[in-house]
Design a protein around this motif. Structure first.
Motif, PDB file in Angstrom:
ATOM      1  N   ASP A 121       0.750  -1.254  -0.098  1.00  0.00           N
ATOM      2  CA  ASP A 121       0.009   0.060   0.119  1.00  0.00           C
ATOM      3  C   ASP A 121       0.879   1.372   0.049  1.00  0.00           C
ATOM      4  OD1 ASP A 121       0.907  -0.146   2.382  1.00  0.00           O
ATOM      5  OD2 ASP A 121      -0.755   0.039   3.434  1.00  0.00           O
ATOM      6  N   GLN A 123       2.612   2.754   2.399  1.00  0.00           N
ATOM      7  CA  GLN A 123       2.536   3.425   3.630  1.00  0.00           C
ATOM      8  C   GLN A 123       2.743   2.742   4.654  1.00  0.00           C
ATOM      9  OE1 GLN A 123      -1.621   4.506   3.573  1.00  0.00           O
ATOM     10  NE2 GLN A 123      -1.145   6.505   3.126  1.00  0.00           N
ATOM     11  N   GLN A 125       1.750   2.672   8.396  1.00  0.00           N
ATOM     12  CA  GLN A 125       0.650   3.283   9.510  1.00  0.00           C
ATOM     13  C   GLN A 125       1.058   3.022  10.654  1.00  0.00           C
ATOM     14  OE1 GLN A 125      -1.938   4.475   8.004  1.00  0.00           O
ATOM     15  NE2 GLN A 125      -2.166   3.289   6.025  1.00  0.00           N
ATOM     16  N   ARG A 126       0.427   3.839  11.719  1.00  0.00           N
ATOM     17  CA  ARG A 126       0.706   3.751  13.314  1.00  0.00           C
ATOM     18  C   ARG A 126       0.551   2.479  13.422  1.00  0.00           C
ATOM     19  NH1 ARG A 126      -1.756   9.156  13.331  1.00  0.00           N
ATOM     20  NH2 ARG A 126      -0.331  10.427  14.154  1.00  0.00           N
ATOM     21  N   TYR A 127      -0.477   1.659  13.176  1.00  0.00           N
ATOM     22  CA  TYR A 127      -0.299   0.477  13.964  1.00  0.00           C
ATOM     23  C   TYR A 127       0.613  -0.404  13.433  1.00  0.00           C
ATOM     24  CZ  TYR A 127      -2.511  -1.972   9.589  1.00  0.00           C
ATOM     25  OH  TYR A 127      -2.397  -2.520   8.345  1.00  0.00           O
ATOM     26  N   GLU A 128       1.269  -0.284  12.329  1.00  0.00           N
ATOM     27  CA  GLU A 128       2.420  -1.113  11.946  1.00  0.00           C
ATOM     28  C   GLU A 128       3.639  -0.504  12.574  1.00  0.00           C
ATOM     29  OE1 GLU A 128       0.942  -1.921   7.026  1.00  0.00           O
ATOM     30  OE2 GLU A 128       1.987  -0.152   7.837  1.00  0.00           O
ATOM     31  N   SER A 252       6.826   6.366  12.439  1.00  0.00           N
ATOM     32  CA  SER A 252       5.327   5.961  11.839  1.00  0.00           C
ATOM     33  C   SER A 252       4.182   5.904  12.828  1.00  0.00           C
ATOM     34  CB  SER A 252       5.360   4.594  10.970  1.00  0.00           C
ATOM     35  OG  SER A 252       5.701   3.575  12.042  1.00  0.00           O
ATOM     36  N   PRO A 256       2.279   8.987  10.176  1.00  0.00           N
ATOM     37  CA  PRO A 256       2.171   7.939   9.250  1.00  0.00           C
ATOM     38  C   PRO A 256       3.085   8.194   7.986  1.00  0.00           C
ATOM     39  CG  PRO A 256       0.269   7.866  10.013  1.00  0.00           C
ATOM     40  CD  PRO A 256       0.898   9.035  10.865  1.00  0.00           C
ATOM     41  N   SER A 258       4.010   7.757   4.081  1.00  0.00           N
ATOM     42  CA  SER A 258       3.648   7.506   2.549  1.00  0.00           C
ATOM     43  C   SER A 258       4.741   7.517   1.626  1.00  0.00           C
ATOM     44  CB  SER A 258       2.299   8.208   2.304  1.00  0.00           C
ATOM     45  OG  SER A 258       1.517   8.067   3.032  1.00  0.00           O
TER      46      SER A 258
END
Length: 312
Positions: A121, A123, A125-128, A252, A256, A258
């Motif tokens: 994707d 990106q 992300q925060r959870y990643e 991140s 986040p 990108s």
């Protein structure tokens, strides 16, 4: 010319700031009676990753995500291709058993996890980022509980208790130098990219990443010249693990990231994975658990080819 000056000044401040922060962190840990093993694996590792962390956070917050990502990916490639390559050309390196039981497998998992998170994707992300930081925490807990003998103090000369005022002074000027260095480096890097009509990713992968790998390279060459034990493979692999899990994980979580330039996804990340997996056969062939000058030539050649095709 001004942009290049900013980059050089920024790198100098980052290197000095990281060193001052390291002295303060170790002195503070000793003052608080934190065991040496914990200092080496947490405080020192985070302090030596501070330049990459500050640059990546600043770049991401300023809207230059490719600088944040390229800095880490390029630094990981430079650590193994440039720093390790030159070090083992100057003198052979014996590899510890922990390389294939702990260090390399964790680096491989961290690299593949990063690839999986960002490739599909574009990106992080925060959870990643949270997953990456949790994995780093579990790795450190595992090392502390089961791999204590695998950890060697690489910087015994830094284990000097300092007066409190010196500790605070080093902490203050180290933090200020890191902040100022990141400001100058990012402004100069973006200016160079604009002037030469290349993407921020190319500047990050080459100029910025080599700059943040200079401390490791300098330490390695000095150790070889003094005929002392060179920086270990475990130290460089540990740096790569921290770059991925701590630097990109924390960055991140804060904001986040990108991907802007697809070259990072379809080119740079594969080079990072390639050189990470190349290390394994080089360590075992032709002589087990040793890296010699031929291996160094291979690694350096791979790095030169990577840089050549990146700037084309």
């Amino acid at each position: 010319m001004q942009d290049l000056l900013f980059v050089l000044l920024g790198l100098a401040l980052l290197i000095m700031g990281g060193n001052w922060l390291l002295k303060a962190a170790v002195a503070l840990s000793l003052r608080l009676n934190i065991p040496k093993i914990v200092i080496g694996m947490t405080v020192v590792s985070f302090a030596t990753s501070a330049p990459e962390l500050i640059v990546s956070i600043k770049a991401a917050l300023d809207g230059f995500p490719d600088l944040a990502l390229g800095n880490v990916v390029g630094s990981n490639i430079a650590n193994l291709g440039l720093v390790l390559g030159i070090t083992v050309i100057l003198g052979h390196m014996d590899v510890r058993k922990s390389f294939y039981t702990t260090d390399w497998p964790v680096m491989a998992v961290a690299s593949l996890l990063f690839f999986g998170f960002i490739f599909f994707d574009g990106q992080l992300q925060r959870y990643e980022g949270m997953v990456m930081v949790v994995l780093l925490f579990l790795f450190l807990v595992y090392l502390l509980r089961f791999q204590k003998t695998a950890v060697v103090d690489e910087l015994p000369e830094d284990d000097v208790p300092l007066p409190l005022y010196k500790t605070v002074l080093y902490l203050g000027i180290g933090g200020a130098a890191l902040w100022g260095g990141s400001e100058l480096l990012i402004e100069g890097a973006v200016g160079l990219a604009t002037y030469y009509g290349v993407s921020e990713r190319v500047i990050a992968i080459t100029v910025v990443s080599i700059g943040t790998s200079i401390p490791e390279l300098a330490a390695s060459v000095i150790a070889v010249i003094k005929k002392e034990k060179a920086i270990s493979l475990g130290n460089l692999i540990g740096s790569n693990i921290f770059n991925l899990l701590a630097v990109l994980g924390i960055t991140s979580i804060i904001t986040p990231i990108s991907v802007v330039d697809d070259g990072l996804l379809y080119y740079d990340v594969f080079w990072m994975l390639g050189i990470s997996f190349l290390i394994l056969p080089l360590v075992f062939l032709p002589r087990g658990l040793r890296l010699g000058w031929r291996d160094g030539l291979v690694l350096l050649a791979v790095y030169v080819v990577f840089v050549y095709f990146t700037i084309q």
